[in-house]
Design a protein around this motif. Structure first.
Motif, short mmCIF file in Angstrom:
data_model
loop_
_atom_site.label_atom_id
_atom_site.label_comp_id
_atom_site.label_asym_id
_atom_site.label_seq_id
_atom_site.Cartn_x
_atom_site.Cartn_y
_atom_site.Cartn_z
N LEU A 1 -8.67 -3.62 -5.00
CA LEU A 1 -9.45 -3.62 -3.76
C LEU A 1 -8.61 -3.13 -2.59
O LEU A 1 -9.08 -2.32 -1.77
N LEU A 2 -7.36 -3.61 -2.50
CA LEU A 2 -6.49 -3.18 -1.41
C LEU A 2 -6.10 -1.71 -1.55
O LEU A 2 -5.91 -1.02 -0.55
N ALA A 3 -6.01 -1.21 -2.78
CA ALA A 3 -5.67 0.20 -2.99
C ALA A 3 -6.83 1.12 -2.62
O ALA A 3 -6.61 2.25 -2.18
N GLU A 4 -8.06 0.64 -2.77
CA GLU A 4 -9.23 1.49 -2.55
C GLU A 4 -9.87 1.35 -1.17
O GLU A 4 -10.62 2.22 -0.76
N HIS A 5 -9.58 0.25 -0.47
CA HIS A 5 -10.30 -0.04 0.78
C HIS A 5 -9.33 -0.50 1.87
O HIS A 5 -8.25 -1.00 1.60
N ALA A 6 -9.80 -0.38 3.10
CA ALA A 6 -9.09 -0.97 4.23
C ALA A 6 -9.07 -2.49 4.02
O ALA A 6 -9.96 -3.04 3.36
N PRO A 7 -8.07 -3.18 4.57
CA PRO A 7 -7.92 -4.61 4.30
C PRO A 7 -9.15 -5.47 4.58
O PRO A 7 -9.49 -6.34 3.77
N LEU A 8 -9.84 -5.24 5.69
CA LEU A 8 -11.02 -6.07 5.98
C LEU A 8 -12.11 -5.83 4.95
O LEU A 8 -12.76 -6.78 4.48
N ARG A 9 -12.33 -4.59 4.57
CA ARG A 9 -13.33 -4.28 3.54
C ARG A 9 -12.92 -4.87 2.19
O ARG A 9 -13.74 -5.36 1.43
N ALA A 10 -11.62 -4.82 1.87
CA ALA A 10 -11.12 -5.39 0.62
C ALA A 10 -11.35 -6.91 0.61
O ALA A 10 -11.82 -7.47 -0.39
N LEU A 11 -11.05 -7.56 1.72
CA LEU A 11 -11.27 -9.01 1.81
C LEU A 11 -12.74 -9.35 1.67
O LEU A 11 -13.12 -10.26 0.94
N THR A 12 -13.59 -8.59 2.34
CA THR A 12 -15.03 -8.83 2.26
C THR A 12 -15.54 -8.67 0.83
O THR A 12 -16.29 -9.50 0.33
N GLY A 13 -15.11 -7.60 0.17
CA GLY A 13 -15.51 -7.39 -1.22
C GLY A 13 -15.02 -8.50 -2.13
O GLY A 13 -15.73 -8.96 -3.03
N TRP A 14 -13.81 -8.95 -1.89
CA TRP A 14 -13.24 -10.03 -2.70
C TRP A 14 -14.00 -11.33 -2.47
O TRP A 14 -14.30 -12.05 -3.42
N LEU A 15 -14.33 -11.61 -1.25
CA LEU A 15 -15.09 -12.84 -0.95
C LEU A 15 -16.48 -12.78 -1.57
O LEU A 15 -17.01 -13.81 -2.01
N GLN A 16 -17.08 -11.61 -1.62
CA GLN A 16 -18.38 -11.48 -2.29
C GLN A 16 -18.24 -11.78 -3.79
O GLN A 16 -19.11 -12.40 -4.39
N ARG A 17 -17.14 -11.34 -4.40
CA ARG A 17 -16.88 -11.68 -5.80
C ARG A 17 -16.63 -13.17 -5.96
O ARG A 17 -16.97 -13.76 -6.98
#
Length: 186
Positions: free
Chosen positions: A80-96
């Motif tokens: 997620l961190l490799a593919e997205h900006a940190p806030l977007r990565a965190l948001t995607g991770w929280l959705q998971r």
């Protein structure tokens, strides 16, 4: 030795059993009572003896489903961190994380308190470390508030446990959105 299952087959059987059990729990919204072991064995393409050889009790299977779900959640951080900006990565991770919490709720309800405590004590730090890595990246980029740490976010995420099952789909994503909004710098 002839007639004995090869180790790779045993591993594949175990993995299929865990994946089928996880899918069954997800489809039943974490309702462990709906998890029928004979159906899990059949759907995984193994006999009940194979299922019980790997998982002597329902608790053993549920604990492994929890470990598997946690591993997938933790392992998602780097991509997620490799593919997205940190806030977007965190948001995607929280959705998971929402799906992880759904499975965790079912597992917690089914496993004896002492077994759950041992399981969480053995695995819980992995979730903290994964979240902290996401927060570190967000703070470094300026997308997240500097004073917030993993303990703060985990306390906020505790609100997910209070969402009634009947309202889960409607409220869980909203709660995560509110948490993410609160993590942005003022």
């Amino acid at each position: 030795m002839p007639g004995r299952e090869r180790r790779s087959d045993a591993v594949a059987n175990r993995d299929r059993i865990v994946e089928v059990a996880r899918a069954e729990l997800s489809e039943s919204n974490g309702a462990v009572a709906d998890l029928k072991l004979h159906r899990v064995a059949k759907a995984a393409g193994v006999g009940q003896g194979t299922l019980y050889r790997h998982f002597p009790t329902r608790e053993h299977l549920l604990a492994e489903v929890y470990r598997h779900e946690l591993t997938q959640l933790v392992d998602a951080v780097a991509p997620l961190l490799a593919e997205h900006a940190p806030l977007r990565a965190l948001t995607g991770w929280l959705q998971r994380l929402i799906e992880y919490v759904r499975v965790k709720r079912g597992v917690m309800a089914a496993i004896e308190a002492s077994a759950w405590h041992d399981l969480h004590a053995d695995q819980g730090h992995r979730l903290d470390e994964a979240l902290e890595a996401l927060l570190d990246a967000g703070r470094a980029s300026g997308e997240l508030r500097a004073e917030v740490d993993a303990a703060d976010v985990l306390l906020l995420l505790g609100a997910l446990a209070r969402i009634p099952e009947a309202e889960w789909d409607a409220r869980a994503h909203t709660a995560v959105t509110v948490i993410v909004d609160g993590l942005r710098p003022r």
